[in-house]
Design a protein around this motif. Structure first.
Motif, PDB file in Angstrom:
ATOM      1  N   PRO A   1      -4.462   4.839   6.476  1.00  7.18           N
ATOM      2  CA  PRO A   1      -4.448   5.284   5.072  1.00  7.18           C
ATOM      3  C   PRO A   1      -4.294   4.144   4.072  1.00  7.18           C
ATOM      4  CG  PRO A   1      -3.116   6.743   6.414  1.00  7.18           C
ATOM      5  CD  PRO A   1      -3.507   5.586   7.297  1.00  7.18           C
ATOM      6  N   LEU A   2      -3.535   3.104   4.449  1.00  2.23           N
ATOM      7  CA  LEU A   2      -3.368   1.978   3.538  1.00  2.23           C
ATOM      8  C   LEU A   2      -4.705   1.293   3.258  1.00  2.23           C
ATOM      9  CD1 LEU A   2      -0.034   0.382   4.837  1.00  2.23           C
ATOM     10  CD2 LEU A   2      -0.374   1.870   2.855  1.00  2.23           C
ATOM     11  N   MET A   3      -5.560   1.216   4.269  1.00  2.00           N
ATOM     12  CA  MET A   3      -6.876   0.619   4.080  1.00  2.00           C
ATOM     13  C   MET A   3      -7.762   1.525   3.225  1.00  2.00           C
ATOM     14  SD  MET A   3      -6.589  -2.244   5.437  1.00  2.00           S
ATOM     15  CE  MET A   3      -8.291  -2.735   5.181  1.00  2.00           C
ATOM     16  N   ILE A   4      -7.583   2.840   3.379  1.00  2.00           N
ATOM     17  CA  ILE A   4      -8.333   3.789   2.546  1.00  2.00           C
ATOM     18  C   ILE A   4      -7.944   3.606   1.077  1.00  2.00           C
ATOM     19  CG2 ILE A   4      -8.697   6.238   2.028  1.00  2.00           C
ATOM     20  CD1 ILE A   4      -8.277   6.817   4.990  1.00  2.00           C
ATOM     21  N   TYR A   5      -6.647   3.497   0.833  1.00  2.00           N
ATOM     22  CA  TYR A   5      -6.164   3.294  -0.541  1.00  2.00           C
ATOM     23  C   TYR A   5      -6.647   1.957  -1.094  1.00  2.00           C
ATOM     24  CZ  TYR A   5      -2.889   7.128   0.479  1.00  2.00           C
ATOM     25  OH  TYR A   5      -2.333   8.340   0.822  1.00  2.00           O
ATOM     26  N   LEU A   6      -6.571   0.911  -0.268  1.00  2.00           N
ATOM     27  CA  LEU A   6      -6.981  -0.429  -0.723  1.00  2.00           C
ATOM     28  C   LEU A   6      -8.465  -0.448  -1.059  1.00  2.00           C
ATOM     29  CD1 LEU A   6      -6.262  -3.401  -1.190  1.00  2.00           C
ATOM     30  CD2 LEU A   6      -6.805  -3.831   1.225  1.00  2.00           C
ATOM     31  N   HIS A   7      -9.261   0.190  -0.226  1.00  8.78           N
ATOM     32  CA  HIS A   7     -10.705   0.250  -0.476  1.00  8.78           C
ATOM     33  C   HIS A   7     -10.981   0.950  -1.804  1.00  8.78           C
ATOM     34  CE1 HIS A   7     -14.788   2.078  -0.040  1.00  8.78           C
ATOM     35  NE2 HIS A   7     -15.062   0.864   0.388  1.00  8.78           N
ATOM     36  N   ARG A   8     -10.286   2.026  -2.066  1.00  7.61           N
ATOM     37  CA  ARG A   8     -10.467   2.749  -3.325  1.00  7.61           C
ATOM     38  C   ARG A   8     -10.074   1.876  -4.515  1.00  7.61           C
ATOM     39  NH1 ARG A   8     -12.974   7.552  -4.963  1.00  7.61           N
ATOM     40  NH2 ARG A   8     -11.868   8.478  -6.715  1.00  7.61           N
ATOM     41  N   TYR A   9      -8.939   1.201  -4.401  1.00  6.58           N
ATOM     42  CA  TYR A   9      -8.443   0.360  -5.488  1.00  6.58           C
ATOM     43  C   TYR A   9      -9.423  -0.773  -5.787  1.00  6.58           C
ATOM     44  CZ  TYR A   9      -5.182  -2.416  -8.272  1.00  6.58           C
ATOM     45  OH  TYR A   9      -4.582  -3.132  -9.284  1.00  6.58           O
ATOM     46  N   LEU A  10      -9.916  -1.416  -4.735  1.00  3.26           N
ATOM     47  CA  LEU A  10     -10.815  -2.550  -4.930  1.00  3.26           C
ATOM     48  C   LEU A  10     -12.187  -2.123  -5.441  1.00  3.26           C
ATOM     49  CD1 LEU A  10      -9.965  -4.736  -1.797  1.00  3.26           C
ATOM     50  CD2 LEU A  10      -9.202  -5.041  -4.161  1.00  3.26           C
ATOM     51  N   ARG A  11     -12.557  -0.875  -5.219  1.00  2.88           N
ATOM     52  CA  ARG A  11     -13.812  -0.371  -5.766  1.00  2.88           C
ATOM     53  C   ARG A  11     -13.724  -0.187  -7.278  1.00  2.88           C
ATOM     54  NH1 ARG A  11     -16.073   4.928  -3.332  1.00  2.88           N
ATOM     55  NH2 ARG A  11     -17.597   4.487  -4.981  1.00  2.88           N
ATOM     56  N   LEU A  12     -12.560   0.215  -7.756  1.00  2.00           N
ATOM     57  CA  LEU A  12     -12.405   0.558  -9.168  1.00  2.00           C
ATOM     58  C   LEU A  12     -11.958  -0.609 -10.039  1.00  2.00           C
ATOM     59  CD1 LEU A  12     -10.615   4.043  -8.874  1.00  2.00           C
ATOM     60  CD2 LEU A  12     -13.048   3.592  -9.194  1.00  2.00           C
ATOM     61  N   ILE A  13     -11.089  -1.452  -9.512  1.00  2.00           N
ATOM     62  CA  ILE A  13     -10.379  -2.397 -10.374  1.00  2.00           C
ATOM     63  C   ILE A  13     -11.257  -3.497 -10.977  1.00  2.00           C
ATOM     64  CG2 ILE A  13      -9.604  -4.094  -8.653  1.00  2.00           C
ATOM     65  CD1 ILE A  13      -7.494  -2.458 -11.479  1.00  2.00           C
TER      66      ILE A  13
END
Length: 490
Positions: free
Chosen positions: A177-189
């Motif tokens: 899940p941490l990688m899922i969250y990180l992927h989402r964050y890096l897509r948006l930021i």
């Protein structure tokens, strides 16, 4: 009160450290794009030369360096090619309707913002907006906030459906899940930060209207005190900072979307391994959010009418996750229904049995189309009496409408779309799956980030009060659509 606009605008244009950082950041991006494109051209030229020559065997490839990999990510040719190509043929073709839904929803957002920012600015005919709201067709504009709820539905649907299918392939194992969250964050930021820098520093350096200095005093100053909140996706929570949403106010959607996304791994794990517990979890937090919404609506005596919207309406209701999560929850349930239809048996899943009934019964599908369309249109056009005759509606109606209207609209939309997602209603599928929507759908996030910044910048550069007309608003809407998607492409 009189201002020396020329002098004050000159003071605003003075460059600060933030301006130089922003210019440096943009310069790095421009250089990266140029270098990436040059490397692409060289690589393609060598490949073409090899194919034209008599050499059949491909020479051994050298592993690219980290710097080459970095620049390659910015190549114009490859990125444009990826943008214009349709979805993979290996995927579910029925899901291509989501491209059309995403683009049409973004057009709805831009349409609503076009008139909203026009009416918020200086007007030469300040009473004309009252006439606009008396036009029945203008409900398509005044109901524009619903478009954001469609994006929440898309977020819940795609997030859950994709991870459920991934877990199916991995025999029930979920990615960290941490990688899922990180992927989402890096897509948006990255785009988020770039837009913030433009809005905060670069746009404040090029305006020249008689009141443009107020852009720095109102917009840029808000960013100076709250920029860090945007990095944490908490700019919808005024308890953290009283002016949390003062900088780039339209970005209240992003923290809500990110906060909903934090639930997805939990929801998916429960729905896959403990189906009953997952449904109870969904029902529990949704009921809790309805209760919070009712309490807030009662405590602050909120009204859904545009003319009675207060600061509390936006800060404590409109921007808050508990008031906006219902479309996301419905999207999760639609994802579960579609996943069950494709991957489960009738004996093991009640959701599969429901979907089989929808798939096999034309009468059920027609009922879904009729009820769904009625709900969707009712929630849109009910704004006509709400905005024009708010005194005719009781406090109980206002509370109920604020609590359940978004759920009913998205439920109506889901009833219409669900048969389409399993292969029925081919005319609607054809319309929403048009090839033109594929590249535009990939630009919607950029268009969302850019268009309000341009509208606000334009309003601060206005020389005199704008004379609002219907045709003028339509022309401006078309202009903002073209400009926003064009900038997003760049």
């Amino acid at each position: 009160m009189f201002y020396d606009s020329e002098q004050r605008n000159h003071d605003v244009h003075t460059l600060s450290t933030g301006h130089f950082i922003s210019i440096g950041f943009v310069s790095i991006l421009i250089v990266s794009v140029i270098m990436g494109t040059i490397l692409e051209v060289i690589r393609r030229s060598r490949e073409s030369a090899r194919l034209r020559s008599s050499v059949v065997e491909e020479p051994p490839r050298r592993r690219p360096s980290c710097l080459e990999k970095y620049f390659s990510a910015f190549g114009i040719i490859e990125n444009t090619s990826k943008l214009l190509f349709a979805r993979s043929k290996d995927g579910d073709k029925n899901l291509e309707i989501l491209n059309g839904i995403r683009v049409l929803s973004m057009l709805w957002v831009i349409l609503g913002h076009t008139y909203f920012y026009m009416m918020q600015g200086a007007l030469a005919n300040p009473l004309f907006p009252l006439d606009l709201f008396k036009m029945f067709s203008f409900n398509l504009v005044s109901s524009g906030p619903y478009a954001v709820d469609i994006f929440f539905w898309l977020s819940g649907f795609l997030g859950v459906y994709i991870i459920l299918c991934s877990m199916k392939k991995r025999n029930g194992k979920m990615q960290n899940p941490l990688m899922i969250y990180l992927h989402r964050y890096l897509r948006l930021i990255p785009l988020y930060v770039l837009t913030l820098l433009f809005y905060w520093f670069l746009m404040s350096s090029v305006g020249n209207g008689p009141i443009f200095f107020m852009y720095d005093e109102i917009e840029s100053s808000s960013c100076s005190s709250t920029w860090w909140i945007h990095f944490l996706f908490l700019n919808n929570i005024t308890e953290i900072h009283k002016n949390a949403n003062g900088c780039m106010g339209w970005t209240w959607y992003l923290p809500n979307d990110m906060q909903f996304f934090l639930l997805i791994p939990i929801i998916v794990f429960l729905l896959y391994h403990k189906r009953v517990a997952g449904i109870l979890f969904l029902a529990g937090y949704q009921i809790a959010c309805y209760i919070f919404t009712i309490v807030v609506a009662i405590q602050f005596d909120l009204s859904p009418s545009y003319f009675e919207a207060t600061d509390s309406y936006y800060k404590l209701y409109y921007h808050r996750p508990f008031a906006r999560i219902a479309p996301f929850t419905i999207g999760v349930l639609v994802a579960l229904l579609l996943y069950s239809f494709h991957n489960e048996t009738p004996e093991a899943s009640v959701f599969k049995r429901v979907m089989d009934k929808v798939h096999s019964s034309r009468l059920v599908r027609v009922a879904m189309y009729v009820v769904g369309s009625a709900l969707f249109l009712l929630m849109i056009f009910i704004f006509y009496p709400i905005n024009n005759y708010p005194e005719d509606f009781s406090r109980a109606f206002n509370i109920a409408f604020l609590t359940f209207s978004r759920s009913l609209l998205i439920l109506g939309m889901s009833l219409v779309l669900l048969p389409t997602l399993i292969g029925h209603n081919r005319p609607l599928w054809w319309l929403l799956s048009l090839d033109v929507f594929t590249p535009l759908a990939r630009l919607t996030f950029g268009a969302y980030m850019v268009h309000p910044a341009l509208m606000i910048f334009d309003s601060y550069n206005t020389v005199r009060g704008e004379y609002v007309t219907i045709n003028g608003g339509i022309m401006k809407f078309i202009m903002w659509v073209v400009v926003s998607f064009a900038i997003s492409l760049i």
